[in-house]
Scaffold this active site. Structure first.
Site, short mmCIF file in Angstrom:
data_model
loop_
_atom_site.label_atom_id
_atom_site.label_comp_id
_atom_site.label_asym_id
_atom_site.label_seq_id
_atom_site.Cartn_x
_atom_site.Cartn_y
_atom_site.Cartn_z
N CYS A 86 0.86 -1.18 0.00
CA CYS A 86 0.00 0.00 0.00
C CYS A 86 0.90 1.23 0.00
CB CYS A 86 -0.92 -0.01 1.22
SG CYS A 86 -1.97 1.46 1.32
N CYS A 228 -5.29 6.04 -3.59
CA CYS A 228 -4.60 4.74 -3.57
C CYS A 228 -3.20 4.99 -4.11
CB CYS A 228 -5.34 3.71 -4.42
SG CYS A 228 -4.43 2.15 -4.64
#
Length: 290
Positions: A86, A228
């Site tokens: 991530c 994101c």
């Protein structure tokens, strides 16, 4: 008797996380516990969990510990599923380590273990920059069906340590019309699923040597998020691929939660993609595990 644990809430451009310190690897969170902690009505609320654990304390961190990465980012999606990486999360993870006094960031990069390998993090003008490493363009198109944009669109598969499919849209009207409360359908479906990015290039595409795009994203295991990090990198890489050899190696990507930077320098003889952006800690507390 429910177990009480400490937590901190943090975010990177609105992509928010519940950070759980577990230096010695004593916690074994179930998928249901992760989902409850991330629930925005019945829990703390977040797009995922960042468990802060020493690499040597868990089996998944063995390689990271061997190469000198003291800390491992155990990232879990909001539904409890384990994710490889991530990009926003690793910046928030580093912010937590620094604020907690568990690490220092000087001239040398700080190495962080992840399921997608060890990532090097440095300071940047936007906050922190993480080297996501080399990337891979997947062969063939993926057909993407999404609510609100009519006919299916072709998407390009990009792997930056986790899988993405990037779809180009012609204008901001279509981007705004997207209904990402529904899961986009991918044909063929990648074996491990994928995050799906919908991108609109700016007009002009390049200003002062920097590419400009806007993006929305549906993250697997989460849904639409305000940002994101790896998706931002994948979107910039996809547009660069479509634009051809003259496309720049620096990009500025607007997401609903803010703006992130992407670079594609040569590192040790191969192209890497680097992501930069802010990381914020919001508050800390304690919570009882169900």
């Amino acid at each position: 008797m429910p177990q009480t644990i400490a937590f901190t809430k943090g975010h990177g451009t609105g992509n928010d996380f519940v950070i759980i310190p577990d230096a010695d690897g004593e916690l074994d969170l179930t998928d249901d516990q992760v989902a409850i902690l991330c629930d925005r009505r019945f829990g703390i609320g977040g797009d995922g969990i960042l468990r802060v654990v020493r690499s040597a304390a868990i089996d998944e961190g063995a390689h990271a510990a061997e190469v000198g990465a003291e800390w491992f980012m155990d990232y879990r999606n909001a539904d409890g599923s384990r994710a490889e990486m991530c990009g926003n999360g690793v910046r928030v993870f580093v912010r937590y380590l620094l604020e907690a006094g568990w690490a220092m960031l000087g001239d040398a990069p700080l190495a962080i273990g992840t399921r997608a390998g060890v990532k090097a993090v440095t300071s940047s003008d936007l906050g922190f920059e993480v080297d996501l490493g080399p990337w891979r363009v997947e062969p063939g198109d993926v057909l993407v069906r999404a609510r609100g944009i009519g006919a299916p669109r072709p998407g390009l598969g990009i792997d930056v340590g986790n899988p993405h499919v990037v779809v180009a849209l012609p204008d901001e009207g279509e981007l705004e019309a997207l209904d990402l409360t529904a899961l986009p359908q991918l044909h063929p479906e990648p074996p491990a699923g994928a995050n799906v990015e919908f991108v609109v290039p700016s007009d002009p595409l390049v200003r002062d040597g920097v590419g400009l795009i806007r993006m929305r994203v549906f993250e697997r295991g989460v849904g639409e998020t305000l940002s994101c990090g790896t998706g931002v990198a994948a979107a910039a890489l996809a547009v660069r691929e479509w634009a051809g050899a003259a496309a720049p190696d620096r990009w500025s990507v607007d997401v609903p939660g803010g703006t992130l930077g992407v670079r594609m320098p040569e590192v040790d003889g191969e192209r890497h993609v680097l992501l930069s952006g802010p990381a914020t800690l919001v508050y800390s507390g304690q919570v009882a595990l169900a």
